[in-house]
Design a protein around this motif. Structure first.
Motif, PDB file in Angstrom:
ATOM      1  N   ASP A 235       0.826  -1.209   0.000  1.00 56.63           N
ATOM      2  CA  ASP A 235       0.000   0.000   0.000  1.00 56.63           C
ATOM      3  C   ASP A 235       0.855   1.251   0.000  1.00 56.63           C
ATOM      4  N   LEU A 236       1.949   1.218   0.767  1.00 59.32           N
ATOM      5  CA  LEU A 236       2.820   2.382   0.854  1.00 59.32           C
ATOM      6  C   LEU A 236       3.451   2.685  -0.505  1.00 59.32           C
ATOM      7  N   GLU A 237       3.868   1.659  -1.223  1.00 58.17           N
ATOM      8  CA  GLU A 237       4.465   1.866  -2.550  1.00 58.17           C
ATOM      9  C   GLU A 237       3.434   2.403  -3.536  1.00 58.17           C
TER      10      GLU A 237
ATOM     11  N   ILE B  16       8.282  14.120  -1.908  1.00 55.51           N
ATOM     12  CA  ILE B  16       7.328  13.075  -1.538  1.00 55.51           C
ATOM     13  C   ILE B  16       7.980  12.251  -0.442  1.00 55.51           C
ATOM     14  N   ILE B  17       7.326  12.230   0.700  1.00 56.19           N
ATOM     15  CA  ILE B  17       7.896  11.574   1.874  1.00 56.19           C
ATOM     16  C   ILE B  17       6.983  10.426   2.284  1.00 56.19           C
ATOM     17  N   PRO B  18       7.335   9.195   1.942  1.00 61.30           N
ATOM     18  CA  PRO B  18       6.496   8.062   2.363  1.00 61.30           C
ATOM     19  C   PRO B  18       6.491   7.944   3.889  1.00 61.30           C
ATOM     20  N   ASP B  19       5.343   7.590   4.434  1.00 56.02           N
ATOM     21  CA  ASP B  19       5.222   7.425   5.873  1.00 56.02           C
ATOM     22  C   ASP B  19       4.335   6.218   6.145  1.00 56.02           C
ATOM     23  N   ALA B  20       4.897   5.207   6.800  1.00 52.50           N
ATOM     24  CA  ALA B  20       4.186   3.942   7.033  1.00 52.50           C
ATOM     25  C   ALA B  20       2.931   4.132   7.882  1.00 52.50           C
ATOM     26  N   ARG B  21       2.836   5.204   8.637  1.00 56.93           N
ATOM     27  CA  ARG B  21       1.633   5.442   9.451  1.00 56.93           C
ATOM     28  C   ARG B  21       0.405   5.667   8.582  1.00 56.93           C
ATOM     29  N   LEU B  22       0.598   6.021   7.311  1.00 56.75           N
ATOM     30  CA  LEU B  22      -0.518   6.284   6.407  1.00 56.75           C
ATOM     31  C   LEU B  22      -0.993   5.032   5.661  1.00 56.75           C
ATOM     32  N   ARG B  23      -0.381   3.895   5.947  1.00 57.76           N
ATOM     33  CA  ARG B  23      -0.778   2.678   5.230  1.00 57.76           C
ATOM     34  C   ARG B  23      -2.219   2.296   5.575  1.00 57.76           C
ATOM     35  N   GLU B  24      -2.812   1.509   4.710  1.00 59.86           N
ATOM     36  CA  GLU B  24      -4.183   1.034   4.933  1.00 59.86           C
ATOM     37  C   GLU B  24      -4.223   0.115   6.136  1.00 59.86           C
ATOM     38  N   CYS B  25      -5.404  -0.092   6.656  1.00 60.15           N
ATOM     39  CA  CYS B  25      -5.599  -1.022   7.770  1.00 60.15           C
ATOM     40  C   CYS B  25      -5.063  -2.397   7.381  1.00 60.15           C
ATOM     41  N   ASN B  26      -4.425  -3.065   8.317  1.00 58.65           N
ATOM     42  CA  ASN B  26      -3.997  -4.446   8.107  1.00 58.65           C
ATOM     43  C   ASN B  26      -5.205  -5.318   8.419  1.00 58.65           C
ATOM     44  N   TYR B  27      -5.816  -5.847   7.377  1.00 56.23           N
ATOM     45  CA  TYR B  27      -6.994  -6.687   7.540  1.00 56.23           C
ATOM     46  C   TYR B  27      -6.620  -8.125   7.867  1.00 56.23           C
TER      47      TYR B  27
ATOM     48  N   ASP C 147       3.553   5.906  -5.498  1.00 59.91           N
ATOM     49  CA  ASP C 147       3.397   6.005  -6.948  1.00 59.91           C
ATOM     50  C   ASP C 147       2.283   6.986  -7.311  1.00 59.91           C
ATOM     51  N   SER C 148       1.173   6.948  -6.572  1.00 59.94           N
ATOM     52  CA  SER C 148       0.067   7.870  -6.832  1.00 59.94           C
ATOM     53  C   SER C 148       0.505   9.309  -6.604  1.00 59.94           C
ATOM     54  N   ALA C 149       1.235   9.546  -5.532  1.00 63.08           N
ATOM     55  CA  ALA C 149       1.732  10.892  -5.252  1.00 63.08           C
ATOM     56  C   ALA C 149       2.667  11.365  -6.352  1.00 63.08           C
ATOM     57  N   ARG C 150       3.546  10.497  -6.799  1.00 63.05           N
ATOM     58  CA  ARG C 150       4.481  10.866  -7.853  1.00 63.05           C
ATOM     59  C   ARG C 150       3.738  11.173  -9.155  1.00 63.05           C
ATOM     60  N   LEU C 151       2.669  10.415  -9.451  1.00 57.94           N
ATOM     61  CA  LEU C 151       1.868  10.706 -10.645  1.00 57.94           C
ATOM     62  C   LEU C 151       1.197  12.076 -10.530  1.00 57.94           C
ATOM     63  N   ALA C 152       0.713  12.396  -9.353  1.00 54.64           N
ATOM     64  CA  ALA C 152       0.004  13.666  -9.158  1.00 54.64           C
ATOM     65  C   ALA C 152       0.948  14.862  -9.172  1.00 54.64           C
ATOM     66  N   TRP C 153       2.102  14.744  -8.516  1.00 55.68           N
ATOM     67  CA  TRP C 153       2.956  15.915  -8.325  1.00 55.68           C
ATOM     68  C   TRP C 153       4.336  15.800  -8.945  1.00 55.68           C
TER      69      TRP C 153
ATOM     70  N   VAL D  68       0.079  20.498   3.480  1.00 59.17           N
ATOM     71  CA  VAL D  68       0.662  19.184   3.204  1.00 59.17           C
ATOM     72  C   VAL D  68      -0.385  18.349   2.475  1.00 59.17           C
ATOM     73  N   ALA D  69      -0.025  17.770   1.355  1.00 65.39           N
ATOM     74  CA  ALA D  69      -0.918  16.858   0.643  1.00 65.39           C
ATOM     75  C   ALA D  69      -0.633  15.448   1.142  1.00 65.39           C
ATOM     76  N   ILE D  70      -1.694  14.712   1.402  1.00 62.93           N
ATOM     77  CA  ILE D  70      -1.560  13.357   1.931  1.00 62.93           C
ATOM     78  C   ILE D  70      -2.266  12.398   0.988  1.00 62.93           C
ATOM     79  N   VAL D  71      -1.588  11.330   0.629  1.00 65.83           N
ATOM     80  CA  VAL D  71      -2.180  10.272  -0.187  1.00 65.83           C
ATOM     81  C   VAL D  71      -2.331   9.059   0.710  1.00 65.83           C
ATOM     82  N   ALA D  72      -3.565   8.606   0.881  1.00 67.89           N
ATOM     83  CA  ALA D  72      -3.811   7.478   1.775  1.00 67.89           C
ATOM     84  C   ALA D  72      -5.057   6.719   1.315  1.00 67.89           C
ATOM     85  N   HIS D  73      -5.361   5.656   2.027  1.00 73.33           N
ATOM     86  CA  HIS D  73      -6.503   4.804   1.699  1.00 73.33           C
ATOM     87  C   HIS D  73      -7.657   5.054   2.659  1.00 73.33           C
TER      88      HIS D  73
END
Length: 128
Positions: free
Chosen positions: A2-4, A20-31, A8-14, A84-89
């Motif tokens: 999810d983080l990758e 672009i600073i990836p941050d594991a705290r923004l990952r989707e819920c671990n189901y 990738d989505s952030a890089r496409l947008a901007w 700050v723009a945030i890309v998350a699920h």
């Protein structure tokens, strides 16, 4: 991961316009054992038992909210007064609704744009 995908989505947008600073705290819920299970199985659990109880071998929405609360503190300490723009699920976005908009989990889930068919190009959240 999810983080990758978010990176990738952030890089496409901007592109290279902004760091672009990836941050594991923004990952989707671990189901857990239900990762990649159909939404027909996972969504009813999201809206009831797994707000506070963990998904089998995974985490709860409260766990995600705690990660996002930590991320918000990071933003306060490092980006105060900045945009700050945030890309998350889904779960991280709903956590922002709960933490910053005063919604309960049930309200956030009931008004989720995926359910109300009210997508928009972005959402604004203000950290106080």
């Amino acid at each position: 991961s999810d983080l990758e995908r978010a990176h990738d989505s952030a890089r496409l947008a901007w592109g290279d316009m902004y760091p672009i600073i990836p941050d594991a705290r923004l990952r989707e819920c671990n189901y857990g054992s239900l990762n990649r299970a159909s939404s027909g199985i996972v969504e009813p659990m999201q809206e009831d038992e797994c707000i506070t109880n963990k998904f089998p071998q995974g985490e709860s929405y409260e766990d995600v909210k705690n990660r996002i609360a930590d991320f918000i503190e990071f933003l306060k300490n490092n980006y105060d007064g900045k945009h700050v723009a945030i890309v998350a699920h889904k779960a991280p976005q709903l956590s922002f609704d709960v933490l910053l908009c005063g919604k309960t989990w049930h309200e956030a889930l009931a008004t989720d744009w995926r359910k109300t068919k009210s997508w928009q190009p972005g959402w604004e959240y203000f950290i106080k």
